[in-house]
Scaffold this active site. Structure first.
Site, PDB file in Angstrom:
ATOM      1  CG  HIS A   1      -1.800   1.237   1.260  1.00  0.00           C
ATOM      2  ND1 HIS A   1      -2.871   1.405   0.421  1.00  0.00           N
ATOM      3  CD2 HIS A   1      -1.711   2.367   1.991  1.00  0.00           C
ATOM      4  CE1 HIS A   1      -3.424   2.590   0.660  1.00  0.00           C
ATOM      5  NE2 HIS A   1      -2.740   3.177   1.611  1.00  0.00           N
TER       6      HIS A   1
ATOM      7  CB  CYS B   1       2.663  -3.164 -21.120  1.00  0.00           C
ATOM      8  SG  CYS B   1       2.800  -4.959 -20.956  1.00  0.00           S
TER       9      CYS B   1
ATOM     10  CG  ASP C   1       6.149 -11.749 -14.911  1.00  0.00           C
ATOM     11  OD1 ASP C   1       6.639 -11.666 -13.777  1.00  0.00           O
ATOM     12  OD2 ASP C   1       4.947 -11.966 -15.113  1.00  0.00           O
TER      13      ASP C   1
ATOM     14  CD  GLU D   1       3.719 -12.344 -19.107  1.00  0.00           C
ATOM     15  OE1 GLU D   1       3.900 -11.546 -18.157  1.00  0.00           O
ATOM     16  OE2 GLU D   1       2.608 -12.789 -19.413  1.00  0.00           O
TER      17      GLU D   1
END
Length: 843
Positions: A455, A764, A717, A693
């Protein structure tokens, strides 16, 4: 009393002598346990380097401690991570409390077995009682067992090793140790180092026994084991802080079993840390003053009133918590916290938690005790499952648990008044705590726990503030008001920095702010290089609000819609209508002239669904995830295709498949898509692409390219799979760098194959969001950059600063370099020259 004579330490075995600095374990190399030496052994018997009494001899046989008559303590530790062998390969020849002579055999070990089954055979001899020493031999080279190596100057023995008792002793709540092998050398060192940050006496208790918490050997002598129940007591002016901080460290595994990072600090000769290192969670830098934030602990009565009264207490608290969370999610509309608080509302209704709590109430427990036990038990289960994502969910559960507990107890939560320029430090910042912070006064965050998905990372990135996670536990002992320089880009927290460093940082920040303002002012302009090459800059999003923000910041479409946001943090699957409505709203926000690339469900062992039973996997990143899971449950994929296809015509729709490694996976998924499109009466399919990936997909890109419409490269990844490094690993994350030449070569391979068949390529992953990488990716031929929403203006500005021909030249140059560090340095030099040229031309 006579002054003790110098003590000579002999080599405990034969082998190659090495400095501690070269030991590949930060707890040892940073001398947290003690100073000394390391030997790569050529013999297989560990001998006593001095005469004394065996003060600690764990059953595992991998280590032993000797204390001489003057109180000198020496720890001998055979191998790294050998405690996990549970005694196999070791034969201990002495017992605890036994007096031994210099050179006496202590442990025999099977070097071949240990070399095959442990991380290393490196054997350490550490002076843990802190005496200064001088070398009697070179600190490198071959040594023979019994050869004199060190001269110690012992201090006079004292009658009491600890400080005098001061004031009342405070006692913490009990903690169940999560360490698989108890508090052996590494976690004991981390705990002792943290305890030394408190002025008074600190003890660790196990049953009727206690140990000086500032002594590694004393802690190890407690012989703790997995699931042992311990507690902390402390005296002195900061005792209350000690019993709040240290039990949390124990519960977190003392850097061994959770996201807490092992100690990795630069030290002075007096072991005073000047730089603490962690993982970058949000880029940037800041100078400010430390503000420590700790979660409150509450006294809870185990037994309650009558059954109905306790049930009513819990029910009212759950209702009040639900109202509070609803108001928070409404107040945070359009911000990342909104979804987090909605997920917290789901946890309030979790049947497993409620069943556990009501069962305990039925046994006569109080509502507060029952709820706290249910949430803490479940959170501990999540923490020990080995998944970074589940560790983050454990933090969410702990936050919800605390919120409800306060309501049951009737405790008021008061907002914290922060000073200007606060660098907020915490073990782990909860969503509730961060929601109450005035971010206008905060300059940055630094936490022990957490990672890129925590968070605090989400909050920091949304607020444009720098943040570091995974710091050593020492950070929790820094005094509030301490001046620190937070350099998140390097993952460093500098204590009491020099004036020159502060001034340099402030000048850099001023330049960055000016560039950001200019980039924001030009955000709506296209991203064209100086020689007219157009690049599409799109956004990575996971909600309608992020999509709308992306468009307002100049985003030219959505290059990655993470569809799993519809599936995670809930107790049931989203309906067709909910999915279709969400995709439709996002498509309408973009309009018919912008691309919308929807990635199909990317969940699995590392991102489990509460309502979809999945077997636990030893390595979830290499297991049933992404397209593998969806093809195993084809109806799940069919339902998602049907919902996505409902948005056809609202935007330029694209569908992207994650974790593709085989052509058969692509072909099967395409067949399912065609069948669903035919059932809906659609004459034309949306463009279908795959994520690159996995190295297999990049290396076979020439075979994939004819059968797809586009590639999108997921560098996060791709990097961890190429380098075999978990990108969330606290010790390896800094090395899992997408600038590594091997990763760049795979990107170049994929782009070349796609362009040979007339297909476009996007990136991305996080690399696309780094402006340092912009000229490199352009030079490799990438057609689209899909970036983090707040960084859209900066990336577009970075495109406008460069020349495409120059980008090709720098890309060719860095592909031939040896390391990520060399690539970054070459790009920095190029960037500085480009910025200077741009300023000259604009001037």
């Amino acid at each position: 009393m006579a002054t003790p004579q110098p003590l000579q330490l002999l080599a405990p075995l034969s082998g190659l002598l090495m400095p501690l600095d070269q030991v590949p374990d930060p707890v040892f190399s940073s001398r947290v346990i003690g100073d000394g030496l390391c030997i790569d052994p050529t013999s297989q018997t560990l001998c006593a380097p001095m005469a004394g009494v065996i003060s600690n001899a764990p059953a595992s046989g991998h280590a032993i401690s000797i204390t001489d008559d003057n109180g000198v303590q020496v720890l001998l530790h055979v191998g790294l991570d050998t405690v996990k062998l549970a005694g196999t390969g070791f034969t201990r020849l002495v017992e605890e409390g036994q007096r031994v002579t210099t050179g006496q055999a202590l442990i025999e070990f099977d070097a071949d077995y240990i070399a095959l089954n442990a991380r290393s055979l490196l054997t350490l001899m550490l002076v843990v009682s802190g005496e200064a020493f001088t070398w009697l031999a070179q600190d490198t080279g071959l040594v023979e067992c019994g050869q004199p190596l060190i001269n110690l100057q012992p201090v006079a023995p004292v009658t009491q090793a600890l400080l005098p008792e001061e004031g009342t002793s405070l006692t913490s709540m009990s903690v169940t140790l999560p360490n698989p092998n108890g508090l052996h050398a590494r976690p004991a060192a981390v705990f002792a180092q943290a305890a030394k940050g408190f002025s008074g006496n600190v003890y660790l208790h196990k049953g009727q026994h206690k140990a000086n918490a500032k002594s590694v050997v004393a802690i190890m002598a407690l012989q703790t084991a997995f699931n042992d129940i311990v507690h902390v007591s402390a005296t002195g002016t900061d005792a209350d802080n000690a019993i709040r901080t240290l039990p949390r460290l124990l519960a977190a595994g003392c850097a061994e079993v959770t996201t807490v990072a092992p100690v990795a600090v630069k030290t002075l000769k007096d072991s005073s840390p000047t730089v603490l290192r962690g993982i970058c969670a949000s880029a940037g830098s800041a100078f400010g003053q430390v503000v420590q934030i700790t979660e409150s602990t509450f006294e809870v009565n185990e037994f309650g009133a009558d059954l109905q009264t306790e049930r009513d207490h819990l029910s009212r608290a759950l209702i009040a918590a639900d109202v509070d969370l609803h108001l928070l999610s409404q107040a945070k509309t359009g911000e990342p916290q909104a979804d987090i608080f909605k997920a917290h509302q789901e946890l309030l209704q979790d049947p497993s938690l409620l069943d556990q709590a009501h069962t305990l109430i039925g046994e006569g427990k109080s509502a507060a005790f029952a709820w706290r036990t249910a949430t803490e038990t479940t959170a501990a289960l999540f923490m020990n499952m080995g998944s970074p994502l589940l560790a983050e969910r454990a933090a969410d559960l702990a936050d919800v648990g605390q919120r409800v507990l306060q309501l049951v107890l009737g405790v008021q939560d008061h907002a914290m008044d922060l000073p200007d320029g606060a660098i907020v430090i915490a073990e782990q910042l909860t969503p509730s705590r961060t929601a109450a912070l005035d971010t206008r006064k905060v300059r940055g965050f630094a936490t022990v726990g957490g990672g890129a998905t925590s968070h605090v990372a989400i909050l920091a990135r949304a607020a444009g503030l720098p943040a570091i996670c995974g710091l050593p536990v020492h950070v929790l002992t820094l005094a509030t008001g301490t001046r620190v320089l937070l350099d998140a880009d390097k993952g460093e927290l500098h204590l009491d920095p020099e004036i020159a460093a502060i001034e340099q940082l402030q000048a850099l920040r001023q330049q960055q702010q000016q560039r950001q303002q200019q980039a924001l002012a030009n955000a709506s302009l296209p991203a064209c290089t100086r020689d007219g090459h157009r690049i599409e800059v799109t956004a990575n999003v996971a909600s309608l609000s992020e999509t709308e923000q992306a468009v307002s910041l100049g985003g030219e479409g959505v290059g990655l819609l993470r569809s799993e946001f519809l599936y995670l943090d809930r107790n049931h699957a989203p309906s067709h209508d909910e999915q279709a409505a969400t995709y439709g709203a996002i498509a309408r926000a973009l309009g018919p002239m912008r691309n919308l690339v929807v990635r199909t469900l990317d969940v699995g062992g590392d991102k489990p669904l509460a309502y979809m039973p999945m077997e636990r996997e030893t390595n979830p990143f290499l297991g049933m995830r992404g397209i593998r899971l969806c093809l195993e449950r084809p109806q799940l994929l069919r339902d998602q295709f049907k919902a996505i296809l409902a948005s056809a015509g609202l935007a330029r729709l694209h569908i992207m498949l994650p974790m593709i490694t085989q052509l058969s996976e692509l072909r099967t998924a395409r067949q399912l898509l065609e069948e669903e499109a035919q059932a809906l009466g659609l004459a034309q399919l949306p463009q279908l692409g795959i994520m690159i990936e996995v190295p297999a997909a990049a290396l076979m890109a020439d075979l994939f390219a004819p059968e797809v419409d586009f590639f999108s490269i997921g560098t996060n990844d791709l990097t961890q799979y190429t380098l075999a490094m978990d990108r969330d690993h606290p010790r390896l994350a800094s090395q899992a760098d997408s600038f590594h030449p091997s990763v760049l070569r795979l990107i170049a391979c994929a782009v070349k194959a796609a362009h040979a068949h007339g297909k476009w390529v996007g990136v991305c992953g996080a690399l696309a969001s780094e402006t340092l990488a912009t000229p490199l990716l352009l030079g490799l031929g990438v057609d689209e950059l899909s970036v983090s929403v707040p960084l859209i203006p900066a990336v577009k500005a970075a495109v406008r600063e460069v020349n495409q021909l120059d980008c090709k030249a720098i890309a060719e140059q860095v592909l031939g370099l040896e390391s990520a560090e060399q690539v970054r340095e070459a790009l920095r030099i190029y960037h500085e020259a480009t910025v200077d040229t741009s300023q000259f031309l604009e001037g």
